[in-house]
Design a protein around this motif. Structure first.
Motif, PDB file in Angstrom:
ATOM      1  N   GLU A  97      39.018  25.934  24.298  1.00 60.33           N
ATOM      2  CA  GLU A  97      37.879  25.553  25.142  1.00 60.33           C
ATOM      3  C   GLU A  97      38.141  25.937  26.588  1.00 60.33           C
ATOM      4  O   GLU A  97      37.329  26.587  27.249  1.00 60.33           O
ATOM      5  CB  GLU A  97      37.645  24.033  25.056  1.00 60.33           C
ATOM      6  N   ARG A  98      39.307  25.514  27.096  1.00 55.87           N
ATOM      7  CA  ARG A  98      39.638  25.796  28.503  1.00 55.87           C
ATOM      8  C   ARG A  98      39.826  27.299  28.718  1.00 55.87           C
ATOM      9  O   ARG A  98      39.480  27.846  29.752  1.00 55.87           O
ATOM     10  CB  ARG A  98      40.915  25.046  28.905  1.00 55.87           C
ATOM     11  N   THR A  99      40.386  27.976  27.699  1.00 52.50           N
ATOM     12  CA  THR A  99      40.635  29.416  27.808  1.00 52.50           C
ATOM     13  C   THR A  99      39.318  30.193  27.882  1.00 52.50           C
ATOM     14  O   THR A  99      39.171  31.093  28.721  1.00 52.50           O
ATOM     15  CB  THR A  99      41.470  29.896  26.598  1.00 52.50           C
ATOM     16  N   LEU A 103      38.009  32.650  30.843  1.00 54.22           N
ATOM     17  CA  LEU A 103      37.822  34.087  30.610  1.00 54.22           C
ATOM     18  C   LEU A 103      36.360  34.512  30.666  1.00 54.22           C
ATOM     19  O   LEU A 103      36.053  35.704  30.651  1.00 54.22           O
ATOM     20  CB  LEU A 103      38.410  34.479  29.243  1.00 54.22           C
ATOM     21  N   ARG A 104      35.477  33.544  30.735  1.00 55.04           N
ATOM     22  CA  ARG A 104      34.039  33.838  30.746  1.00 55.04           C
ATOM     23  C   ARG A 104      33.698  34.769  31.909  1.00 55.04           C
ATOM     24  O   ARG A 104      34.096  34.542  33.042  1.00 55.04           O
ATOM     25  CB  ARG A 104      33.261  32.525  30.890  1.00 55.04           C
ATOM     26  N   GLY A 105      32.970  35.827  31.612  1.00 56.44           N
ATOM     27  CA  GLY A 105      32.590  36.774  32.660  1.00 56.44           C
ATOM     28  C   GLY A 105      33.698  37.762  33.004  1.00 56.44           C
ATOM     29  O   GLY A 105      33.490  38.686  33.787  1.00 56.44           O
ATOM     30  N   ARG A 106      34.894  37.552  32.461  1.00 60.16           N
ATOM     31  CA  ARG A 106      36.009  38.467  32.753  1.00 60.16           C
ATOM     32  C   ARG A 106      36.401  39.263  31.516  1.00 60.16           C
ATOM     33  O   ARG A 106      36.650  40.469  31.592  1.00 60.16           O
ATOM     34  CB  ARG A 106      37.221  37.670  33.271  1.00 60.16           C
ATOM     35  N   VAL A 107      36.532  38.565  30.390  1.00 62.47           N
ATOM     36  CA  VAL A 107      36.901  39.241  29.141  1.00 62.47           C
ATOM     37  C   VAL A 107      35.929  38.769  28.051  1.00 62.47           C
ATOM     38  O   VAL A 107      35.833  37.566  27.800  1.00 62.47           O
ATOM     39  CB  VAL A 107      38.351  38.877  28.714  1.00 62.47           C
ATOM     40  N   SER A 245      49.628  22.781  30.284  1.00 59.67           N
ATOM     41  CA  SER A 245      48.795  21.645  29.936  1.00 59.67           C
ATOM     42  C   SER A 245      47.353  22.083  30.132  1.00 59.67           C
ATOM     43  O   SER A 245      46.934  22.330  31.265  1.00 59.67           O
ATOM     44  CB  SER A 245      49.108  20.446  30.846  1.00 59.67           C
ATOM     45  N   ALA A 246      46.630  22.194  29.025  1.00 61.31           N
ATOM     46  CA  ALA A 246      45.229  22.604  29.130  1.00 61.31           C
ATOM     47  C   ALA A 246      44.432  21.525  29.846  1.00 61.31           C
ATOM     48  O   ALA A 246      43.418  21.796  30.474  1.00 61.31           O
ATOM     49  CB  ALA A 246      44.657  22.874  27.741  1.00 61.31           C
TER      50      ALA A 246
END
Lengths: 269, 126
Positions: A97-99, A103-107, A245-246
């Motif tokens: 979720e955090r990842t 990464l949204r808009g980047r990958v 730690s996410a």
């Protein structure tokens, strides 16, 4: 053994049928068998020969063929795939979720997530800019390459660069099945104890990357980072280890940097 | 436990090979299982009979040859048998090793019953 539940009933026996068969009738059997005919045996008998053949054929050749086809598909479409494996509750979905948010808009990312039941994980991961598909395995303890392959065109087409395959929470079985991923990444949470790698060496010996999750809980635990790292290196020399730690975000930058680099690992021809 | 999936895959591959030979039964299969393959030999034995039911291998005997892990040290160059779970050179203690064997999972050979006049093609597919 019964195929459905493993009880001691023979196969084909039906559960719960306790009716009686009295079988108390008589069979007189007093007729004659004259047996005065000839046995000529002029027909052909098929002669059966037993031979030993050397094979050297992989037991999982079927799965491996699907895995190779997946890898070929991914490479052709410029998608790098990572297979995330850990115990249930290590925090795979939370980290994803955090990842995905980072990464949204980047990958451009996509996720195939596996669980025995429910699409809870897919629901949690949706709305973060990635195509998400849930596999419910019902009775199976691992994802296999055929099931993943069936979803690839739908999930990972259209410009996706990074595919996360979130495997069933299980440290044993998923290790045996190649899904066609480029990297296996094992996750290990601090609450599971530092000796998990030596208790479940098969997976940890196969994963070149390990993510230690829930590092924010270390002050509350009797958990030794040096010991955990030592075990990981003795099981898989040269293993690359992330500590994060996410929840607090500590250590996430290095993880995100790594994934951004990984997204360029496979280039479409 | 994923050994049922392994056993079913084993039967599938064995039947495929048997049909290529024109065989009508598989009375015995010998499988090589590496210590690091992730497959438990006892669990595989326990489910094999059930997995083989209604296949050409129904009632077949299953031989399992276990392969211990062996590593070659990149420092001292020697081969050794590490103490599981640690993949460490036993000779010099170095961590810098290559796994030479221990992940095997393949059908080594099998007995097949073939009727006279049926094909006898070679099979090899590792």
């Amino acid at each position: 053994m019964c195929k459905d539940c493993g009880c001691s009933k023979a196969l084909g026996q039906v559960h719960g049928h306790h009716h009686d068969h009295p079988h108390d009738h008589d069979h007189p059997h007093d007729h004659d068998h004259p047996h005065d005919h000839d046995h000529a045996h002029d027909h052909d008998h098929p002669h059966v020969e037993r031979r030993t053949i050397e094979l050297e054929r992989k037991v999982l050749a079927g799965n491996d063929a699907h895995a190779e086809a997946n890898r070929e598909w991914l490479s052709r479409h410029g998608v790098t795939a990572i297979n995330l494996i850990s115990s249930p509750g290590t925090g795979k979905t939370y980290l994803l979720e955090r990842t995905l948010e980072r990464l949204r808009g980047r990958v451009p990312c996509a996720v195939i997530t596996g669980d025995q039941c429910t699409d809870n994980d897919a629901k949690r991961l949706m709305g973060k800019g990635a195509m998400v598909k849930q596999i419910e395995t019902i009775n199976s303890c691992h994802l296999d390459a055929a099931r993943v392959g069936a979803l690839l065109p739908e999930v990972a087409g259209k410009g996706v660069k990074l595919l996360f395959i979130e495997n069933i929470g299980n440290l044993v079985c998923p290790a045996a099945f190649d899904l066609g991923e480029h990297f296996k990444v094992a996750l290990l949470s601090t609450t599971e104890g530092e000796d998990k790698p030596i208790k479940y060496p098969t997976l940890f010996s196969m994963a070149p990357v390990v993510v230690l999750t829930k590092m924010d809980l270390v002050p509350h635990l009797d958990w030794s980072l040096p010991k955990c790292r030592e075990y990981l290196h003795r099981i898989r020399p040269g293993v690359y280890v992330f500590e994060l730690s996410a929840k607090t975000g500590a250590g996430m930058d290095a993880w995100i940097d790594y994934l951004e680099k990984l997204a360029g690992y496979v280039q479409a021809p | 436990m994923h050994e049922m999936a392994i056993a079913l895959a084993l039967i599938e591959q064995a039947e495929k090979a048997a049909k290529e030979q024109g065989a009508r039964a598989i009375p015995g299969i010998t499988v090589v299982v590496g210590r690091l393959s992730g497959v438990d030999p006892d669990a595989l034995r326990a489910v094999f009979e059930l997995a083989a039911e209604e296949s050409l291998a129904a009632g077949a005997t299953l031989e399992i040859e276990l392969v211990e892990a062996r590593v070659r040290c990149r420092k001292c160059g020697k081969m050794s048998r590490p103490e599981p779970p640690f993949m460490t050179c036993v000779e010099c203690g170095a961590l810098d090793v290559d796994l030479e064997c221990g992940r095997e999972l393949y059908i080594k050979s099998m007995d097949v019953d073939v009727e006279d006049g049926k094909s006898e093609g070679g099979v090899s597919n590792v």
